[in-house]
Design a protein around this motif. Structure first.
Motif, mmCIF file in Angstrom:
data_model
loop_
_atom_site.group_PDB
_atom_site.id
_atom_site.type_symbol
_atom_site.label_atom_id
_atom_site.label_comp_id
_atom_site.label_asym_id
_atom_site.label_seq_id
_atom_site.Cartn_x
_atom_site.Cartn_y
_atom_site.Cartn_z
ATOM 1 N N VAL A 264 0.854 -1.177 0.000
ATOM 2 C CA VAL A 264 0.000 0.000 0.000
ATOM 3 C C VAL A 264 0.895 1.233 0.000
ATOM 4 O O VAL A 264 1.806 1.346 0.819
ATOM 5 C CB VAL A 264 -0.928 0.021 1.249
ATOM 6 C CG1 VAL A 264 -1.745 1.280 1.277
ATOM 7 C CG2 VAL A 264 -1.814 -1.200 1.256
ATOM 8 N N MET A 265 0.631 2.128 -0.954
ATOM 9 C CA MET A 265 1.448 3.332 -1.067
ATOM 10 C C MET A 265 1.252 4.210 0.166
ATOM 11 O O MET A 265 0.124 4.411 0.605
ATOM 12 C CB MET A 265 1.018 4.105 -2.319
ATOM 13 C CG MET A 265 1.757 5.405 -2.495
ATOM 14 S SD MET A 265 1.252 6.290 -3.980
ATOM 15 C CE MET A 265 -0.345 6.910 -3.494
ATOM 16 N N SER A 266 2.346 4.707 0.721
ATOM 17 C CA SER A 266 2.217 5.694 1.787
ATOM 18 C C SER A 266 2.190 7.060 1.109
ATOM 19 O O SER A 266 3.016 7.353 0.243
ATOM 20 C CB SER A 266 3.371 5.587 2.787
ATOM 21 O OG SER A 266 4.591 5.905 2.176
ATOM 22 N N PHE A 267 1.207 7.845 1.451
ATOM 23 C CA PHE A 267 1.004 9.119 0.780
ATOM 24 C C PHE A 267 2.120 10.101 1.114
ATOM 25 O O PHE A 267 2.660 10.110 2.213
ATOM 26 C CB PHE A 267 -0.359 9.699 1.153
ATOM 27 C CG PHE A 267 -1.500 8.925 0.556
ATOM 28 C CD1 PHE A 267 -1.838 9.081 -0.779
ATOM 29 C CD2 PHE A 267 -2.219 8.025 1.317
ATOM 30 C CE1 PHE A 267 -2.872 8.355 -1.347
ATOM 31 C CE2 PHE A 267 -3.258 7.297 0.758
ATOM 32 C CZ PHE A 267 -3.586 7.468 -0.576
ATOM 33 N N ALA A 268 2.442 10.931 0.140
ATOM 34 C CA ALA A 268 3.513 11.916 0.287
ATOM 35 C C ALA A 268 3.065 13.099 1.134
ATOM 36 O O ALA A 268 3.850 13.686 1.865
ATOM 37 C CB ALA A 268 3.957 12.399 -1.094
ATOM 38 N N ILE A 269 1.794 13.459 1.002
ATOM 39 C CA ILE A 269 1.287 14.650 1.682
ATOM 40 C C ILE A 269 0.233 14.229 2.703
ATOM 41 O O ILE A 269 -0.775 13.630 2.343
ATOM 42 C CB ILE A 269 0.678 15.642 0.671
ATOM 43 C CG1 ILE A 269 1.720 16.019 -0.376
ATOM 44 C CG2 ILE A 269 0.142 16.884 1.377
ATOM 45 C CD1 ILE A 269 1.170 16.804 -1.536
ATOM 46 N N HIS A 270 0.511 14.517 3.964
ATOM 47 C CA HIS A 270 -0.455 14.237 5.029
ATOM 48 C C HIS A 270 -0.974 15.567 5.557
ATOM 49 O O HIS A 270 -0.189 16.434 5.936
ATOM 50 C CB HIS A 270 0.197 13.456 6.176
ATOM 51 C CG HIS A 270 0.587 12.067 5.776
ATOM 52 N ND1 HIS A 270 -0.325 11.053 5.634
ATOM 53 C CD2 HIS A 270 1.790 11.533 5.467
ATOM 54 C CE1 HIS A 270 0.298 9.953 5.265
ATOM 55 N NE2 HIS A 270 1.580 10.220 5.145
ATOM 56 N N TYR A 271 -2.288 15.699 5.558
ATOM 57 C CA TYR A 271 -2.886 16.911 6.105
ATOM 58 C C TYR A 271 -4.232 16.536 6.713
ATOM 59 O O TYR A 271 -5.291 16.797 6.142
ATOM 60 C CB TYR A 271 -3.054 17.982 5.021
ATOM 61 C CG TYR A 271 -3.155 19.384 5.590
ATOM 62 C CD1 TYR A 271 -2.096 20.266 5.506
ATOM 63 C CD2 TYR A 271 -4.322 19.805 6.225
ATOM 64 C CE1 TYR A 271 -2.186 21.535 6.037
ATOM 65 C CE2 TYR A 271 -4.419 21.077 6.759
ATOM 66 C CZ TYR A 271 -3.350 21.933 6.658
ATOM 67 O OH TYR A 271 -3.436 23.189 7.199
ATOM 68 N N PRO A 272 -4.182 15.867 7.900
ATOM 69 C CA PRO A 272 -5.437 15.470 8.528
ATOM 70 C C PRO A 272 -6.199 16.693 9.056
ATOM 71 O O PRO A 272 -5.605 17.594 9.645
ATOM 72 C CB PRO A 272 -5.013 14.550 9.666
ATOM 73 C CG PRO A 272 -3.553 14.773 9.859
ATOM 74 C CD PRO A 272 -3.011 15.447 8.645
ATOM 75 N N VAL A 273 -7.499 16.698 8.800
ATOM 76 C CA VAL A 273 -8.356 17.802 9.244
ATOM 77 C C VAL A 273 -9.497 17.211 10.056
ATOM 78 O O VAL A 273 -10.216 16.331 9.578
ATOM 79 C CB VAL A 273 -8.918 18.584 8.035
ATOM 80 C CG1 VAL A 273 -9.893 19.653 8.497
ATOM 81 C CG2 VAL A 273 -7.793 19.200 7.226
ATOM 82 N N ASN A 274 -9.658 17.693 11.302
ATOM 83 C CA ASN A 274 -10.773 17.247 12.135
ATOM 84 C C ASN A 274 -12.059 17.836 11.557
ATOM 85 O O ASN A 274 -12.195 19.046 11.446
ATOM 86 C CB ASN A 274 -10.576 17.684 13.586
ATOM 87 C CG ASN A 274 -11.620 17.064 14.492
ATOM 88 O OD1 ASN A 274 -12.815 17.034 14.180
ATOM 89 N ND2 ASN A 274 -11.173 16.562 15.624
ATOM 90 N N VAL A 275 -12.990 16.962 11.197
ATOM 91 C CA VAL A 275 -14.209 17.415 10.526
ATOM 92 C C VAL A 275 -15.467 17.218 11.364
ATOM 93 O O VAL A 275 -16.572 17.450 10.884
ATOM 94 C CB VAL A 275 -14.375 16.699 9.162
ATOM 95 C CG1 VAL A 275 -13.261 17.117 8.204
ATOM 96 C CG2 VAL A 275 -14.412 15.189 9.323
ATOM 97 N N ARG A 276 -15.310 16.814 12.612
ATOM 98 C CA ARG A 276 -16.493 16.561 13.449
ATOM 99 C C ARG A 276 -17.204 17.837 13.882
ATOM 100 O O ARG A 276 -18.390 17.832 14.128
ATOM 101 C CB ARG A 276 -16.119 15.737 14.684
ATOM 102 C CG ARG A 276 -15.834 14.298 14.379
ATOM 103 C CD ARG A 276 -17.081 13.561 13.939
ATOM 104 N NE ARG A 276 -16.792 12.144 13.824
ATOM 105 C CZ ARG A 276 -17.545 11.271 13.209
ATOM 106 N NH1 ARG A 276 -18.652 11.656 12.630
ATOM 107 N NH2 ARG A 276 -17.204 10.019 13.156
#
Length: 193
Positions: free
Chosen positions: A16-28
């Motif tokens: 599984v490819m590990s993504f180059a760009i991580h930008y987690p956003v809390n959407v709750r």
């Protein structure tokens, strides 16, 4: 193996490819008007994009997206990204610079939403979604969505899988080989004099 290392060595696992760009956003708890996110990939992220997508270079990757509530618990992501990349021509292997600019839009729903129906089919869990709109919403787990991974999926789809230098067709190599092995018609005429 370290507890933080999540690499699995199971014969049934696929790479599984590990993504180059991580930008987690809390959407709750998004504000009603939503939030705006701007991403400008740094050098490390651009090098990982090169590795992930078989490119020669990623000179820039920028995105501007708006994340807003959708229905009761869903999320709409809308915006665009642009990138300057360099690919190798599939025929000549020469570097080909290319500008990519794409509009992106998707709806996400939480995995426990009533819009998601899980059904067992051939021992695999497939998600069937019943929702309004032409596009099927994507499902997210937990409280956040990785906007970087979302954008990278669109980036992958926007890359030409068979880039060719302008004016080069599939017979380019065959033509070059013929030029080396077959004498030109003019050379044959000279011999007849």
């Amino acid at each position: 193996m370290d507890d933080n290392d999540q690499t699995h060595n199971n014969d049934n696992d696929h790479h599984v490819m590990s993504f180059a760009i991580h930008y987690p956003v809390n959407v709750r708890s998004l504000p009603v008007k939503g939030i705006r996110i701007k991403i400008d990939a740094d050098e490390k992220e651009r090098l990982k994009l090169v590795e992930n997508h078989g490119l020669l270079e990623v000179k820039s990757f920028r995105a501007d997206v708006h994340i807003s509530p959708w229905k009761k618990r869903g999320v709409r992501v809308k915006g665009k990204f642009e990138a300057e990349i360099v690919q190798a021509c599939v025929v000549t292997l020469e570097p080909l610079p290319k500008h990519i600019e794409e509009e992106v839009e998707s709806v996400f729903i939480p995995d426990d939403s009533k819009l998601v129906k899980y059904q067992e089919h051939d021992n695999t869990s497939e998600v069937f979604v019943d929702a309004e709109g032409p596009d099927t919403p994507e499902v997210f787990h937990g409280d956040s969505i990785d906007i970087g991974a979302f954008l990278e999926e669109f980036f992958e789809l926007s890359i030409d899988p068979y880039p060719r230098k302008e004016g080069v067709d599939g017979n380019y190599i065959e033509d070059m080989e013929k030029d080396k092995t077959e004498p030109s018609p003019f050379a044959i005429l000279k011999q007849l004099k």
